[in-house]
Scaffold this motif. Structure first.
Motif, PDB file in Angstrom:
ATOM      1  N   LEU A   1      21.141 -46.330  28.762  1.00  0.00           N
ATOM      2  CA  LEU A   1      21.455 -44.984  29.240  1.00  0.00           C
ATOM      3  C   LEU A   1      20.174 -44.211  29.552  1.00  0.00           C
ATOM      4  O   LEU A   1      20.058 -43.583  30.610  1.00  0.00           O
ATOM      5  CB  LEU A   1      22.276 -44.223  28.192  1.00  0.00           C
ATOM      6  CG  LEU A   1      22.510 -42.737  28.498  1.00  0.00           C
ATOM      7  CD1 LEU A   1      23.378 -42.562  29.737  1.00  0.00           C
ATOM      8  CD2 LEU A   1      23.142 -42.033  27.285  1.00  0.00           C
ATOM      9  N   HIS A   2      19.219 -44.271  28.629  1.00  0.00           N
ATOM     10  CA  HIS A   2      18.011 -43.478  28.827  1.00  0.00           C
ATOM     11  C   HIS A   2      17.184 -44.004  29.999  1.00  0.00           C
ATOM     12  O   HIS A   2      16.571 -43.212  30.730  1.00  0.00           O
ATOM     13  CB  HIS A   2      17.172 -43.443  27.556  1.00  0.00           C
ATOM     14  CG  HIS A   2      16.117 -42.377  27.587  1.00  0.00           C
ATOM     15  ND1 HIS A   2      16.419 -41.047  27.743  1.00  0.00           N
ATOM     16  CD2 HIS A   2      14.751 -42.449  27.534  1.00  0.00           C
ATOM     17  CE1 HIS A   2      15.309 -40.335  27.762  1.00  0.00           C
ATOM     18  NE2 HIS A   2      14.278 -41.162  27.646  1.00  0.00           N
ATOM     19  N   GLN A   3      17.177 -45.320  30.195  1.00  0.00           N
ATOM     20  CA  GLN A   3      16.460 -45.862  31.345  1.00  0.00           C
ATOM     21  C   GLN A   3      17.107 -45.392  32.651  1.00  0.00           C
ATOM     22  O   GLN A   3      16.409 -45.097  33.629  1.00  0.00           O
ATOM     23  CB  GLN A   3      16.429 -47.388  31.295  1.00  0.00           C
ATOM     24  CG  GLN A   3      15.458 -48.011  32.296  1.00  0.00           C
ATOM     25  CD  GLN A   3      14.007 -47.643  32.002  1.00  0.00           C
ATOM     26  OE1 GLN A   3      13.528 -47.778  30.878  1.00  0.00           O
ATOM     27  NE2 GLN A   3      13.298 -47.166  33.021  1.00  0.00           N
ATOM     28  N   ALA A   4      18.445 -45.302  32.641  1.00  0.00           N
ATOM     29  CA  ALA A   4      19.135 -44.770  33.824  1.00  0.00           C
ATOM     30  C   ALA A   4      18.731 -43.326  34.089  1.00  0.00           C
ATOM     31  O   ALA A   4      18.583 -42.905  35.245  1.00  0.00           O
ATOM     32  CB  ALA A   4      20.648 -44.872  33.634  1.00  0.00           C
ATOM     33  N   ILE A   5      18.525 -42.560  33.009  1.00  0.00           N
ATOM     34  CA  ILE A   5      18.058 -41.171  33.154  1.00  0.00           C
ATOM     35  C   ILE A   5      16.640 -41.145  33.713  1.00  0.00           C
ATOM     36  O   ILE A   5      16.331 -40.385  34.638  1.00  0.00           O
ATOM     37  CB  ILE A   5      18.136 -40.436  31.800  1.00  0.00           C
ATOM     38  CG1 ILE A   5      19.605 -40.173  31.430  1.00  0.00           C
ATOM     39  CG2 ILE A   5      17.350 -39.127  31.841  1.00  0.00           C
ATOM     40  CD1 ILE A   5      19.803 -39.589  30.051  1.00  0.00           C
ATOM     41  N   LEU A   6      15.773 -41.991  33.167  1.00  0.00           N
ATOM     42  CA  LEU A   6      14.398 -42.041  33.660  1.00  0.00           C
ATOM     43  C   LEU A   6      14.347 -42.468  35.128  1.00  0.00           C
ATOM     44  O   LEU A   6      13.478 -42.029  35.887  1.00  0.00           O
ATOM     45  CB  LEU A   6      13.572 -43.010  32.806  1.00  0.00           C
ATOM     46  CG  LEU A   6      13.353 -42.604  31.344  1.00  0.00           C
ATOM     47  CD1 LEU A   6      12.640 -43.719  30.579  1.00  0.00           C
ATOM     48  CD2 LEU A   6      12.548 -41.311  31.247  1.00  0.00           C
TER      49      LEU A   6
ATOM     50  N   GLU B   1      20.473 -36.538  12.860  1.00  0.00           N
ATOM     51  CA  GLU B   1      19.147 -36.039  13.235  1.00  0.00           C
ATOM     52  C   GLU B   1      18.725 -36.628  14.582  1.00  0.00           C
ATOM     53  O   GLU B   1      18.192 -35.921  15.447  1.00  0.00           O
ATOM     54  CB  GLU B   1      18.121 -36.409  12.162  1.00  0.00           C
ATOM     55  CG  GLU B   1      16.715 -35.906  12.487  1.00  0.00           C
ATOM     56  CD  GLU B   1      15.697 -36.303  11.432  1.00  0.00           C
ATOM     57  OE1 GLU B   1      14.497 -36.009  11.640  1.00  0.00           O
ATOM     58  OE2 GLU B   1      16.089 -36.907  10.411  1.00  0.00           O
ATOM     59  N   MET B   2      18.985 -37.911  14.780  1.00  0.00           N
ATOM     60  CA  MET B   2      18.610 -38.558  16.035  1.00  0.00           C
ATOM     61  C   MET B   2      19.514 -38.102  17.184  1.00  0.00           C
ATOM     62  O   MET B   2      19.053 -38.013  18.330  1.00  0.00           O
ATOM     63  CB  MET B   2      18.642 -40.078  15.875  1.00  0.00           C
ATOM     64  CG  MET B   2      17.616 -40.595  14.887  1.00  0.00           C
ATOM     65  SD  MET B   2      17.679 -42.391  14.709  1.00  0.00           S
ATOM     66  CE  MET B   2      16.614 -42.635  13.281  1.00  0.00           C
ATOM     67  N   ILE B   3      20.772 -37.826  16.883  1.00  0.00           N
ATOM     68  CA  ILE B   3      21.666 -37.243  17.895  1.00  0.00           C
ATOM     69  C   ILE B   3      21.074 -35.936  18.412  1.00  0.00           C
ATOM     70  O   ILE B   3      20.985 -35.699  19.628  1.00  0.00           O
ATOM     71  CB  ILE B   3      23.070 -36.991  17.300  1.00  0.00           C
ATOM     72  CG1 ILE B   3      23.821 -38.314  17.076  1.00  0.00           C
ATOM     73  CG2 ILE B   3      23.874 -36.038  18.167  1.00  0.00           C
ATOM     74  CD1 ILE B   3      24.418 -38.925  18.316  1.00  0.00           C
ATOM     75  N   ASP B   4      20.659 -35.085  17.479  1.00  0.00           N
ATOM     76  CA  ASP B   4      20.079 -33.787  17.867  1.00  0.00           C
ATOM     77  C   ASP B   4      18.777 -33.984  18.643  1.00  0.00           C
ATOM     78  O   ASP B   4      18.521 -33.281  19.637  1.00  0.00           O
ATOM     79  CB  ASP B   4      19.827 -32.932  16.623  1.00  0.00           C
ATOM     80  CG  ASP B   4      21.120 -32.541  15.910  1.00  0.00           C
ATOM     81  OD1 ASP B   4      22.189 -32.566  16.559  1.00  0.00           O
ATOM     82  OD2 ASP B   4      21.062 -32.225  14.703  1.00  0.00           O
ATOM     83  N   GLN B   5      17.945 -34.916  18.192  1.00  0.00           N
ATOM     84  CA  GLN B   5      16.681 -35.179  18.883  1.00  0.00           C
ATOM     85  C   GLN B   5      16.935 -35.637  20.319  1.00  0.00           C
ATOM     86  O   GLN B   5      16.237 -35.217  21.249  1.00  0.00           O
ATOM     87  CB  GLN B   5      15.885 -36.254  18.130  1.00  0.00           C
ATOM     88  CG  GLN B   5      15.272 -35.776  16.815  1.00  0.00           C
ATOM     89  CD  GLN B   5      14.613 -36.915  16.066  1.00  0.00           C
ATOM     90  OE1 GLN B   5      15.162 -38.015  15.965  1.00  0.00           O
ATOM     91  NE2 GLN B   5      13.418 -36.666  15.541  1.00  0.00           N
ATOM     92  N   TYR B   6      17.940 -36.496  20.477  1.00  0.00           N
ATOM     93  CA  TYR B   6      18.192 -37.012  21.823  1.00  0.00           C
ATOM     94  C   TYR B   6      18.748 -35.927  22.746  1.00  0.00           C
ATOM     95  O   TYR B   6      18.346 -35.827  23.912  1.00  0.00           O
ATOM     96  CB  TYR B   6      19.144 -38.213  21.793  1.00  0.00           C
ATOM     97  CG  TYR B   6      19.205 -38.883  23.143  1.00  0.00           C
ATOM     98  CD1 TYR B   6      18.120 -39.631  23.595  1.00  0.00           C
ATOM     99  CD2 TYR B   6      20.290 -38.722  23.985  1.00  0.00           C
ATOM    100  CE1 TYR B   6      18.119 -40.206  24.855  1.00  0.00           C
ATOM    101  CE2 TYR B   6      20.303 -39.301  25.246  1.00  0.00           C
ATOM    102  CZ  TYR B   6      19.218 -40.046  25.672  1.00  0.00           C
ATOM    103  OH  TYR B   6      19.208 -40.606  26.923  1.00  0.00           O
ATOM    104  N   ASN B   7      19.665 -35.117  22.229  1.00  0.00           N
ATOM    105  CA  ASN B   7      20.196 -34.032  23.043  1.00  0.00           C
ATOM    106  C   ASN B   7      19.087 -33.077  23.491  1.00  0.00           C
ATOM    107  O   ASN B   7      19.084 -32.608  24.633  1.00  0.00           O
ATOM    108  CB  ASN B   7      21.273 -33.277  22.282  1.00  0.00           C
ATOM    109  CG  ASN B   7      22.589 -34.031  22.225  1.00  0.00           C
ATOM    110  OD1 ASN B   7      22.927 -34.786  23.150  1.00  0.00           O
ATOM    111  ND2 ASN B   7      23.337 -33.853  21.151  1.00  0.00           N
TER     112      ASN B   7
ATOM    113  N   SER C   1      16.945 -30.865  29.599  1.00  0.00           N
ATOM    114  CA  SER C   1      16.491 -30.353  30.895  1.00  0.00           C
ATOM    115  C   SER C   1      17.250 -30.974  32.067  1.00  0.00           C
ATOM    116  O   SER C   1      17.234 -30.445  33.178  1.00  0.00           O
ATOM    117  CB  SER C   1      14.987 -30.608  31.065  1.00  0.00           C
ATOM    118  OG  SER C   1      14.712 -32.003  31.035  1.00  0.00           O
ATOM    119  N   GLY C   2      17.919 -32.094  31.810  1.00  0.00           N
ATOM    120  CA  GLY C   2      18.704 -32.728  32.864  1.00  0.00           C
ATOM    121  C   GLY C   2      20.005 -32.026  33.179  1.00  0.00           C
ATOM    122  O   GLY C   2      20.654 -32.319  34.192  1.00  0.00           O
ATOM    123  N   ASN C   3      20.406 -31.099  32.273  1.00  0.00           N
ATOM    124  CA  ASN C   3      21.648 -30.327  32.459  1.00  0.00           C
ATOM    125  C   ASN C   3      22.862 -31.224  32.714  1.00  0.00           C
ATOM    126  O   ASN C   3      23.698 -30.947  33.579  1.00  0.00           O
ATOM    127  CB  ASN C   3      21.492 -29.328  33.613  1.00  0.00           C
ATOM    128  CG  ASN C   3      20.469 -28.256  33.299  1.00  0.00           C
ATOM    129  OD1 ASN C   3      20.453 -27.700  32.196  1.00  0.00           O
ATOM    130  ND2 ASN C   3      19.591 -27.984  34.254  1.00  0.00           N
TER     131      ASN C   3
END
Length: 532
Positions: free
Chosen positions: A145-150, A200-206, A211-213
């Motif tokens: 998922l994060h690579q797709a965002i990047l 904690e990691m959920i919050d960190q990731y959000n 900024s991607g909204n």
């Protein structure tokens, strides 16, 4: 039990069904209330590299091959017991872990299923591992998922849910967006105190992606986490017709939480107790060690996942294990066929595996890198199987087979050495399953040198993860009267036969010598894709 008694159990729904979608085979296993296999069905499939460069199985193939495997089970039941099952006491699905399935609100796949085999997530894994101070492997769903965002992929704003292959199949059959904790732990880190995603990691990731909204938060698109034995919904009418287009299957069957192949492997080997380990060996392979303490630091070669009951597990996953051996065996078989000599594959494996016992201590100065895909642990980006040998070494059949056996578990050994030597993890016993262990002793001895513990193969080993999933399905029928650990020990495995091989100082020493040579020449497979 005789045929009539088994037929009565089938007709009275006193059975459990386990289905596992593995890398090369979908297997369906039906067991009775004594955990014995009544019948099985299967179908074979292969992933493909699509035009976008991703390893995938198409949506049509997923369902056609699943239906084929289930139809084969029905045909076998009808032939043996002269009946067609219309229901079961419980059903459970498992599949290869990790990967990325993204769906919109209508249930449409937004991109083709990206399997665990895709290693394109290097930037994402580095960023997330640093953010969480927790190893995020390339295979994990959050990495995809994060690579797709990047990469700024266009489908991200349409995501309604992401899940694994097992979670996807389960959702299509039940309408429930859930996942067993073991499979979920390969999507996003789990807090072993709550058996839910790490908040904690959920919050960190959000915060990281704010900024991607995007019109979602990560916890909103991940499946809900369930423990083994918890209710994961029932088979719907639509789901029944999707699995069995003949219309024989009735809705309303209780469903177990869908699990990953690592979790079903632990169940199938009775390896969920602290200090125990199991190894599942096939196209890929993994060693799972149930921890009795947290690791002292983060290691990129060690994944932290959980058992289906939520206990913390250290996992060494390798992308390549038996494929190269299987290719060579097929070549030897073709040679015999060309010569007009009839030899079965089972005989070929047995004879050649035993031939490896005659290998020289230096394995003829022969190295095998059986990498059909990349290996992240040793920084091999793309697979290029290769053989390297010193012309002064003895090139013979025994050394060749032994080098292939050593190669199959070499990267696993590199990862396991981290646990055994840097963390001083003690393993009371390793239980192994997979086709490579069908020939007694040979592969067990190699693995014993890797794990530095006894290696046991049970007589249920050939049933594999589908049988383990059938056990998890049967467990939901027990209403959690026993813990999963006690259920396996006192009910499922009380009469199982097994064989055990102990590690020897000689085997360990020989393998250490091979690994030193294997690592010293690692630049060869790392660079090979640049030339071929």
């Amino acid at each position: 039990m005789n045929t009539q008694e088994i037929r009565q159990k089938i007709e009275n729904y006193e059975t459990s069904l386990g289905i596992e979608l593995g890398s090369t085979r979908i297997k369906v296993v039906l067991i009775d209330d004594e955990f014995k296999v009544i019948a099985a069905g299967e179908s074979e499939w292969e992933n493909e590299l699509n035009a976008d460069g991703f390893w995938t199985y198409s949506e049509n193939i997923i369902w056609s091959k699943l239906q084929e495997a289930y139809a084969n089970l029905l045909a076998n039941v009808k032939r043996e017991f002269e009946c067609i099952p219309t229901g079961y006491g419980a059903v459970g699905f498992s599949a290869m872990m990790h990967g990325y399935i993204a769906l919109d609100k209508s249930g449409k796949l937004l991109v083709p299923f990206r399997t665990w085999r895709n290693g394109n997530t290097d930037q994402a894994t580095k960023e997330l591992s640093k953010l969480f101070n927790f190893n995020i492997p390339h295979r994990w769903s959050i990495a995809h998922l994060h690579q797709a965002i990047l990469n700024k992929e266009s489908h991200l704003t349409e995501i309604d849910q992401i899940t694994t292959l097992a979670g996807y199949v389960h959702w299509k059959l039940t309408g429930e967006k859930v996942l067993g904790v073991g499979d979920a732990s390969g999507m996003f880190p789990i807090d072993s105190k709550t058996n839910q995603y790490n908040q904690e990691m959920i919050d960190q990731y959000n915060d990281l992606v704010a900024s991607g909204n995007y019109p979602w938060k990560i916890e909103e698109i991940l499946p809900n986490v369930l423990l083994a034995g918890e209710n994961a919904g029932t088979l719907t009418e639509q789901g029944a017709s999707l699995l069995d287009p003949t219309g024989s299957l009735k809705p309303g069957i209780p469903m177990a939480p869908p699990e990953g192949d690592a979790g079903t492997g632990m169940v199938a080997t009775d390896s969920i107790k602290k200090g125990t380990a199991n190894v599942s060996a096939g196209t890929s392979a993994f060693a799972m060690v149930v921890l009795d303490k947290e690791l002292s630091k983060v290691y990129p070669e060690i994944d932290i996942v959980t058992t289906p009951a939520g206990a913390e597990v250290a996992m060494v996953h390798i992308n390549n294990c038996t494929s190269e051996i299987n290719y060579w065996m097929s070549l030897f078989k073709e040679t015999f066929d060309t010569m007009g000599i009839e030899v079965s594959m089972n005989e070929l494996y047995e004879k050649l595996f035993n031939k490896s016992l005659e290998a020289d201590q230096d394995i003829g100065q022969l190295l095998v890198y059986g990498f059909h895909s990349g290996e992240n642990i040793i920084n091999v980006e793309q697979g290029r199987p290769m053989i390297v040998r010193n012309p002064n070494g003895k090139f013979n059949l025994a050394n060749f087979i032994k080098a292939n056996l050593y190669s199959a578990f070499a990267v696993m050994k590199i990862g396991m050495d981290t646990l055994l030597e840097k963390e001083n993890i003690e393993i009371s016993e390793t239980v192994a399953h997979g086709g490579i262990f069908k020939t007694p002793v040979i592969a067990q001895s190699v693995l014993a040198a890797v794990m530095k513990s006894s290696v046991t193969v049970m007589d249920t080993a050939s049933e594999g993860g589908a049988w383990g999933m059938a056990i998890l399905a049967s467990y939901i029928r027990s209403n959690n009267r026993l813990s999963l650990e006690d259920y396996l020990d006192t009910q499922v495995f009380k009469d199982v036969q097994s064989s055990t091989v102990e590690p020897t100082a000689e085997n360990i020493s020989h393998y250490e010598f091979y690994i030193d040579q294997f690592v010293s020449a690692i630049e060869l497979p790392q660079d090979a894709h640049r030339f071929l």
